[in-house]
Every structure is written in C-alpha cells, then in structure tokens.
Design a protein around this motif. Sequence first.
Motif, mmCIF file in Angstrom:
data_model
loop_
_atom_site.group_PDB
_atom_site.id
_atom_site.type_symbol
_atom_site.label_atom_id
_atom_site.label_comp_id
_atom_site.label_asym_id
_atom_site.label_seq_id
_atom_site.Cartn_x
_atom_site.Cartn_y
_atom_site.Cartn_z
ATOM 1 N N VAL A 173 48.561 45.329 44.666
ATOM 2 C CA VAL A 173 47.946 44.004 44.687
ATOM 3 C C VAL A 173 46.560 44.157 45.297
ATOM 4 O O VAL A 173 46.415 44.754 46.370
ATOM 5 C CB VAL A 173 48.796 43.018 45.527
ATOM 6 N N LEU A 174 45.535 43.669 44.586
ATOM 7 C CA LEU A 174 44.149 43.861 45.050
ATOM 8 C C LEU A 174 43.361 42.564 45.029
ATOM 9 O O LEU A 174 43.595 41.700 44.179
ATOM 10 C CB LEU A 174 43.362 44.808 44.131
ATOM 11 N N VAL A 175 42.395 42.476 45.920
ATOM 12 C CA VAL A 175 41.349 41.466 45.807
ATOM 13 C C VAL A 175 40.112 42.199 45.306
ATOM 14 O O VAL A 175 39.689 43.207 45.886
ATOM 15 C CB VAL A 175 41.049 40.779 47.157
ATOM 16 N N LEU A 176 39.558 41.701 44.181
ATOM 17 C CA LEU A 176 38.354 42.286 43.593
ATOM 18 C C LEU A 176 37.198 41.328 43.794
ATOM 19 O O LEU A 176 37.345 40.112 43.616
ATOM 20 C CB LEU A 176 38.561 42.520 42.090
ATOM 21 N N GLN A 177 36.052 41.894 44.131
ATOM 22 C CA GLN A 177 34.870 41.054 44.381
ATOM 23 C C GLN A 177 33.717 41.505 43.496
ATOM 24 O O GLN A 177 33.483 42.713 43.338
ATOM 25 C CB GLN A 177 34.467 41.173 45.847
ATOM 26 N N GLY A 178 32.986 40.533 42.952
ATOM 27 C CA GLY A 178 31.811 40.854 42.138
ATOM 28 C C GLY A 178 31.298 39.617 41.429
ATOM 29 O O GLY A 178 31.877 38.529 41.554
ATOM 30 N N GLU A 179 30.213 39.802 40.682
ATOM 31 C CA GLU A 179 29.639 38.709 39.896
ATOM 32 C C GLU A 179 30.679 38.247 38.870
ATOM 33 O O GLU A 179 31.214 39.076 38.126
ATOM 34 C CB GLU A 179 28.379 39.196 39.156
ATOM 35 N N ASN A 180 30.933 36.968 38.815
ATOM 36 C CA ASN A 180 31.885 36.402 37.843
ATOM 37 C C ASN A 180 33.189 37.208 37.767
ATOM 38 O O ASN A 180 33.689 37.512 36.681
ATOM 39 C CB ASN A 180 31.250 36.341 36.444
ATOM 40 N N ALA A 181 33.719 37.535 38.919
ATOM 41 C CA ALA A 181 34.870 38.444 38.989
ATOM 42 C C ALA A 181 36.082 37.939 38.196
ATOM 43 O O ALA A 181 36.790 38.748 37.575
ATOM 44 C CB ALA A 181 35.257 38.667 40.453
ATOM 45 N N ILE A 182 36.305 36.643 38.195
ATOM 46 C CA ILE A 182 37.505 36.102 37.534
ATOM 47 C C ILE A 182 37.422 36.339 36.023
ATOM 48 O O ILE A 182 38.335 36.906 35.412
ATOM 49 C CB ILE A 182 37.678 34.597 37.862
ATOM 50 N N SER A 216 43.820 36.504 38.220
ATOM 51 C CA SER A 216 43.710 35.053 38.402
ATOM 52 C C SER A 216 42.968 34.439 37.212
ATOM 53 O O SER A 216 42.052 35.047 36.669
ATOM 54 C CB SER A 216 42.909 34.728 39.668
ATOM 55 N N ASP A 217 43.358 33.196 36.845
ATOM 56 C CA ASP A 217 42.714 32.581 35.680
ATOM 57 C C ASP A 217 41.714 31.484 36.013
ATOM 58 O O ASP A 217 41.095 30.936 35.100
ATOM 59 C CB ASP A 217 43.771 32.085 34.677
ATOM 60 N N SER A 218 41.530 31.152 37.290
ATOM 61 C CA SER A 218 40.543 30.122 37.668
ATOM 62 C C SER A 218 40.248 30.267 39.156
ATOM 63 O O SER A 218 41.017 30.919 39.882
ATOM 64 C CB SER A 218 41.114 28.719 37.405
ATOM 65 N N PRO A 219 39.160 29.652 39.635
ATOM 66 C CA PRO A 219 38.868 29.718 41.075
ATOM 67 C C PRO A 219 40.001 29.152 41.926
ATOM 68 O O PRO A 219 40.301 29.671 42.999
ATOM 69 C CB PRO A 219 37.592 28.875 41.215
ATOM 70 N N GLU A 220 40.655 28.107 41.426
ATOM 71 C CA GLU A 220 41.747 27.484 42.190
ATOM 72 C C GLU A 220 42.939 28.438 42.305
ATOM 73 O O GLU A 220 43.514 28.603 43.384
ATOM 74 C CB GLU A 220 42.210 26.169 41.532
ATOM 75 N N THR A 221 43.307 29.072 41.181
ATOM 76 C CA THR A 221 44.441 30.007 41.263
ATOM 77 C C THR A 221 44.058 31.241 42.072
ATOM 78 O O THR A 221 44.886 31.776 42.803
ATOM 79 C CB THR A 221 44.998 30.430 39.873
ATOM 80 N N ALA A 222 42.798 31.680 41.960
ATOM 81 C CA ALA A 222 42.362 32.846 42.746
ATOM 82 C C ALA A 222 42.547 32.557 44.236
ATOM 83 O O ALA A 222 43.057 33.398 44.986
ATOM 84 C CB ALA A 222 40.907 33.188 42.442
#
Length: 139
Positions: free
Chosen positions: A73-82, A118-124
């Motif tokens: 399980v990872l958290v990924l960070q970047g431009e427009n990551a989702i 994740s499929d949206s900022p809210e679910t992320a």
Amino acid sequence: MSERTLAIIKPDAVNKHVIGDIVSRYEKAGLKPVAMRLMQMGKPVAEGFYAVHKARPFFDSLCTFMSSGPSVVLVLQGENAIKKNRELMGATDPAKAEKGTIRAAHGTNIEYNAVHGSDSPETAKFEITYFFPGMDIIG
Ligand code: CMP
C-alpha cells in the motif's frame, strides 16, 4: 497541482513478483512514493476499505481476494497524481486495458487486476487516511 493518491499493489501482483516493476513505473512517471507498507490486510480491513462497493455482487469475493496474501500500500505524490496513476493502471478489466498499462501487463481478470488507485480527491483523502492515519493530506 501536486497531489497525493493511494495505490495498492494487490496480492495477485505481489505473488507474481512484480512489485519492483510496478514501483518503477510509478517513479518513471513522476509519481514519488512518500509512504509505503507491505501488509496482509485482514478481511474486515478490506471490507472497510471497499465499503463503497458493499452492495455489489463481487464484494465478498473481492474482500476475500484482497485479504488472501500480502499487498503493498503506497501514497504517491506528484503533479495530477490521481489522474496520472489511473492512466498508468489502465481500465479496471485488464482485457480492456490499453497496451503498456500496468493492468494490461500484470492483471489476470476484472477482479485480480494487479493494482488499485484512488479515483477522486475525496476518495484519495479517505483511502490515505485509512491506511496512513498519521499523514497530513495535501493537494
Ligand atoms: P479497484 O480499482 O481496486 O476497485 C474495486 C475493485 O473491485 C476493482 O479494482 C476490482 O478488483 C474489483 N471489481 C470491479 N468490478 C468487478 C467485477 N465486475 N467483478 C469482480 N470484481 C470487480
């Protein structure tokens, strides 16, 4: 905009020894892992994570699969990551996923589809907090 998304390398992909390939795809696409756990989730943990799918006929089978072995399980960070991660993954059904995507390369079928994103900022936000409750959310 820099943002964060939650990714899961599912038990089928861990079994196929493609953790390294998948993490490399994230990194090459500019998605930087900022948190990572190797874990076998218990079935109730999978059920809580996928609660939004509770009414679906595949819910029980999905949660059995997700708790059948270790995941990353990872958290990924970047431009427009989702959006970027969803493009990297390809369609939910590997048979329909574009060539060159993670699911086309490593997925088996619509359930055993190698990765989650994740499929949206809210679910992320929900999903990151679910597995990494101490993390500050940005983006
Ligand atoms: P994921 O992106 O993790 O979100 C929900 C998961 O449910 C999905 O990937 C698949 O693993 C699974 N799933 C979605 N649709 C189906 C389906 N029709 N039959 C079985 N599993 C499904």
